[in-house]
Every structure is written in structure tokens, then in C-alpha cells.
Write a protein that holds these residues in place. Structure first.
Motif, PDB file in Angstrom:
ATOM      1  N   GLU A   1       7.297  -0.814  -1.839  1.00 37.14           N
ATOM      2  CA  GLU A   1       6.858  -2.141  -1.412  1.00 37.14           C
ATOM      3  C   GLU A   1       5.868  -2.078  -0.255  1.00 37.14           C
ATOM      4  O   GLU A   1       5.277  -3.098   0.095  1.00 37.14           O
ATOM      5  CB  GLU A   1       8.073  -2.983  -0.993  1.00 37.14           C
ATOM      6  N   ASN A   2       5.690  -0.906   0.326  1.00 38.62           N
ATOM      7  CA  ASN A   2       4.840  -0.786   1.512  1.00 38.62           C
ATOM      8  C   ASN A   2       3.413  -0.400   1.112  1.00 38.62           C
ATOM      9  O   ASN A   2       3.121   0.766   0.851  1.00 38.62           O
ATOM     10  CB  ASN A   2       5.422   0.260   2.465  1.00 38.62           C
ATOM     11  N   LEU A   3       2.531  -1.386   1.068  1.00 36.77           N
ATOM     12  CA  LEU A   3       1.133  -1.131   0.734  1.00 36.77           C
ATOM     13  C   LEU A   3       0.246  -1.104   1.972  1.00 36.77           C
ATOM     14  O   LEU A   3      -0.974  -1.187   1.855  1.00 36.77           O
ATOM     15  CB  LEU A   3       0.629  -2.209  -0.244  1.00 36.77           C
ATOM     16  N   GLN A   4       0.858  -0.968   3.145  1.00 37.36           N
ATOM     17  CA  GLN A   4       0.069  -0.951   4.371  1.00 37.36           C
ATOM     18  C   GLN A   4      -0.931   0.204   4.407  1.00 37.36           C
ATOM     19  O   GLN A   4      -2.080  -0.004   4.815  1.00 37.36           O
ATOM     20  CB  GLN A   4       0.976  -0.887   5.598  1.00 37.36           C
TER      21      GLN A   4
ATOM     22  N   GLY B   1       5.970  -0.054  -9.974  1.00 34.18           N
ATOM     23  CA  GLY B   1       7.182  -0.449  -9.266  1.00 34.18           C
ATOM     24  C   GLY B   1       6.977  -1.325  -8.055  1.00 34.18           C
ATOM     25  O   GLY B   1       7.949  -1.678  -7.370  1.00 34.18           O
ATOM     26  N   VAL B   2       5.737  -1.684  -7.756  1.00 37.36           N
ATOM     27  CA  VAL B   2       5.473  -2.565  -6.624  1.00 37.36           C
ATOM     28  C   VAL B   2       5.731  -4.006  -7.045  1.00 37.36           C
ATOM     29  O   VAL B   2       5.297  -4.440  -8.117  1.00 37.36           O
ATOM     30  CB  VAL B   2       4.021  -2.417  -6.133  1.00 37.36           C
ATOM     31  N   GLY B   3       6.430  -4.764  -6.237  1.00 34.37           N
ATOM     32  CA  GLY B   3       6.718  -6.151  -6.559  1.00 34.37           C
ATOM     33  C   GLY B   3       5.497  -7.046  -6.415  1.00 34.37           C
ATOM     34  O   GLY B   3       4.570  -6.739  -5.659  1.00 34.37           O
TER      35      GLY B   3
ATOM     36  N   LEU C   1       0.735  -9.518  -3.496  1.00 38.52           N
ATOM     37  CA  LEU C   1       0.136 -10.727  -2.928  1.00 38.52           C
ATOM     38  C   LEU C   1      -0.033 -10.597  -1.418  1.00 38.52           C
ATOM     39  O   LEU C   1      -1.030 -11.075  -0.853  1.00 38.52           O
ATOM     40  CB  LEU C   1       0.991 -11.955  -3.268  1.00 38.52           C
ATOM     41  N   ASP C   2       0.938  -9.981  -0.753  1.00 36.37           N
ATOM     42  CA  ASP C   2       0.815  -9.738   0.688  1.00 36.37           C
ATOM     43  C   ASP C   2      -0.375  -8.827   0.974  1.00 36.37           C
ATOM     44  O   ASP C   2      -1.131  -9.048   1.935  1.00 36.37           O
ATOM     45  CB  ASP C   2       2.092  -9.103   1.240  1.00 36.37           C
ATOM     46  N   PHE C   3      -0.545  -7.799   0.152  1.00 43.08           N
ATOM     47  CA  PHE C   3      -1.674  -6.879   0.304  1.00 43.08           C
ATOM     48  C   PHE C   3      -2.998  -7.636   0.197  1.00 43.08           C
ATOM     49  O   PHE C   3      -3.898  -7.467   1.030  1.00 43.08           O
ATOM     50  CB  PHE C   3      -1.588  -5.778  -0.754  1.00 43.08           C
TER      51      PHE C   3
ATOM     52  N   GLN D   1       0.698   6.267  -0.709  1.00 42.23           N
ATOM     53  CA  GLN D   1       1.942   6.862  -0.240  1.00 42.23           C
ATOM     54  C   GLN D   1       3.170   6.203  -0.862  1.00 42.23           C
ATOM     55  O   GLN D   1       4.229   6.824  -0.993  1.00 42.23           O
ATOM     56  CB  GLN D   1       2.016   6.763   1.284  1.00 42.23           C
ATOM     57  N   PHE D   2       3.044   4.931  -1.264  1.00 43.26           N
ATOM     58  CA  PHE D   2       4.187   4.213  -1.827  1.00 43.26           C
ATOM     59  C   PHE D   2       4.718   4.878  -3.101  1.00 43.26           C
ATOM     60  O   PHE D   2       5.868   4.652  -3.492  1.00 43.26           O
ATOM     61  CB  PHE D   2       3.793   2.763  -2.135  1.00 43.26           C
ATOM     62  N   LEU D   3       3.913   5.723  -3.741  1.00 45.95           N
ATOM     63  CA  LEU D   3       4.352   6.392  -4.965  1.00 45.95           C
ATOM     64  C   LEU D   3       5.506   7.354  -4.696  1.00 45.95           C
ATOM     65  O   LEU D   3       6.304   7.633  -5.596  1.00 45.95           O
ATOM     66  CB  LEU D   3       3.182   7.166  -5.589  1.00 45.95           C
ATOM     67  N   ARG D   4       5.629   7.844  -3.473  1.00 42.95           N
ATOM     68  CA  ARG D   4       6.678   8.805  -3.139  1.00 42.95           C
ATOM     69  C   ARG D   4       7.876   8.148  -2.459  1.00 42.95           C
ATOM     70  O   ARG D   4       8.825   8.829  -2.110  1.00 42.95           O
ATOM     71  CB  ARG D   4       6.114   9.893  -2.212  1.00 42.95           C
ATOM     72  N   GLU D   5       7.802   6.839  -2.277  1.00 43.27           N
ATOM     73  CA  GLU D   5       8.883   6.157  -1.577  1.00 43.27           C
ATOM     74  C   GLU D   5       9.843   5.519  -2.570  1.00 43.27           C
ATOM     75  O   GLU D   5       9.433   5.042  -3.634  1.00 43.27           O
ATOM     76  CB  GLU D   5       8.297   5.080  -0.652  1.00 43.27           C
TER      77      GLU D   5
END
Length: 266
Positions: free
Chosen positions: A113-116, A153-155, A160-162, A105-109
Motif C-alpha cells: 500500500e506504500n507508494l511513497q 496487490g495495491v488497493g 488514488l492517494d498516489f 519497493q512495494f513489490l517486496r512488502e
């Protein structure tokens, strides 16, 4: 599965360790043969595998797996393999309405940064099932490769959090393993990639680094593999142990030999 690599790592499908993070890294070469090895290794070990693939299609991995004696189609049909095909799923995210949160879903945001949702996909895929016929040995998360998330585009901190949350669930709670590939571009200005590599290196129990030859292309030696066993969370006086081998990739196997000891040279 490559028997020689199992011998180097001193492991077999019947003796697969649990609760470990293995970092695969490639620099100036293609380290995908390591991904194929671990995929077939854990499937043959009767483990439940969640494979998050950002690089190739399911058919590609299946063709290679068949050469190594494993059918991904059969594994998926019987519930042993859960496969997230990043290339195909990205199209679904962009062009199809989603009733529920999609793993990508992060691809559309705007702020990727939200990989939950991706973590929730992994957790759901590997959660224990009360079914005697599907009593897999241990869960395994395999990712090919995490560097793609940086390109999308993910930091590095979010990646690392994921992995941190995946380790807490897969390694600690479920006593399983994680294997992830990260590409080393060798670009000193790529700070995000350096942060990701360094962060994962400090968390890993085993690092396999495939490197191209400094002398360039060679028909009989395709690269070298650095193997580093680490103790990331133990206060011990023992030092990390490392070995370096050169290798040649063949159709259904990989040959390893000490540096300068290639059969072609001798």
C-alpha cells in the motif's frame, strides 16, 4: 503524434494547457495509441516528461515513437525524458540488493500500500533544474497503466492517494500535467477497478475513452472514442461537453470520423 486527434481536442504542442489531469480509458479494445500520442505530443511541445511504464519495454515505446517523429533515446539522453521501465525494474527489486528505496519497493512488502517511493521518484524526476539549456516548458507525468498496480496487490485507495499527491506536486505546484491510462475490464464484480475509475473520473479535466465496437471486429473501423471535457473543481452552471467518434488505426496515424461515416461504408 496524430494531427486529427489534436484537431478534435482543439490543441497543438504550442498551445498545450497546464495543470490538467487527463484520464485515458480503454474497454474491450487497446487504448495504447492514446498513450503514444500524448508521449510524442508533450515531447514535441518541449515538455519535461516522466514516463512510468508498467506494460511495455522502453524499446517498444521507442519504436512506435520513431514512427511518430520522436526519438525517446535522444529525449532521455538530453534529460527531457525520465523513463521508469516497470518490467525491468521489478526484476531489480526482487533479485538485486537496493542501497536506496526503489520506486517499486512495494513489490517486496507484505502490505503493498506504500507508494511513497514511487511518488518520490516522480517528484525528483520533474523537479525544476537551474540549467538554462534544460529549460523545459512544463512537467508531465505519464502512466501506462494504473490498472497494473491493482493487479500487483495495491488497493484502489492507495493508487488514488498516489495520484492525489502527484496532482498536488505536478499540476498545482509545478503547473504541469498528468496523463494516466486505466483499463476498464467491464467486470461488475471488480470493485477495486470501479473505485479507481470513478475516483479518477471525478478528478479529471479530460476523459478519453476508447471502446471496442458492440458488433465485434471490423477491418475498417477499429473502435470508437468518447471525448468528455469536465469541470471537476469549478462551481459552474455549464455542463460537461462530450463527443463520440469512430476511428481506424493506421501505421503512422489514426483516422477519426462520425459514427456510421467511415469511408469504407460510404
Amino acid at each position: 503524434m496524430f494531427p486529427e486527434l489534436n484537431n478534435l481536442l482543439n490543441t497543438t504542442p504550442d498551445r498545450a494547457e497546464q495543470g490538467k489531469l487527463t484520464l485515458l480509458c480503454d474497454a474491450k479494445t487497446d487504448g495504447s495509441f492514446l498513450v503514444h500520442h500524448f508521449l510524442s505530443f508533450y515531447l514535441k511541445a518541449n515538455c519535461k516528461v516522466c514516463f512510468v511504464a508498467f506494460i511495455q519495454s522502453f524499446s517498444h515505446y521507442n519504436i512506435v515513437a520513431q514512427k511518430l517523429g520522436v526519438s525517446l533515446t535522444t529525449a532521455r539522453e538530453r534529460g527531457q525524458l525520465v523513463f521508469l521501465e516497470g518490467l525491468k525494474s521489478s526484476v531489480d527489486v526482487f533479485f538485486r540488493a537496493q542501497e536506496e528505496p526503489h520506486p517499486l519497493q512495494f513489490l517486496r512488502e507484505a502490505n503493498a500500500e506504500n507508494l511513497q517511493p514511487l511518488y518520490e521518484f516522480v517528484r525528483e524526476a520533474l523537479k525544476p533544474v537551474d540549467n538554462a539549456e534544460a529549460a523545459w516548458r512544463c512537467p508531465v507525468l505519464l502512466v501506462d497503466d494504473l490498472s497494473v498496480l491493482l493487479s500487483l496487490g495495491v488497493g484502489a485507495v492507495a493508487v488514488l492517494d498516489f495520484i492525489h499527491y502527484c496532482r498536488a506536486t505536478v499540476c498545482c505546484e509545478l503547473k504541469g500535467n498528468i496523463v494516466a491510462l486505466v483499463h476498464d475490464s467491464g467486470d461488475a464484480e471488480d470493485e477495486e477497478n470501479d473505485i479507481l475509475l470513478n475516483g479518477l473520473s471525478h478528478q479529471s479535466h479530460l476523459i478519453l475513452r476508447a471502446e471496442g465496437l458492440a458488433t465485434g471486429f471490423c477491418r475498417d473501423v477499429h473502435g470508437q472514442l468518447r471525448i468528455l471535457w469536465r469541470r471537476p473543481s469549478q462551481l459552474t452552471a455549464q455542463r460537461d461537453r462530450s463527443l463520440t467518434y469512430q476511428y481506424k488505426i493506421q501505421d503512422k496515424s489514426v483516422s477519426f470520423f462520425a459514427k456510421g461515416m467511415s469511408p469504407a461504408v460510404l
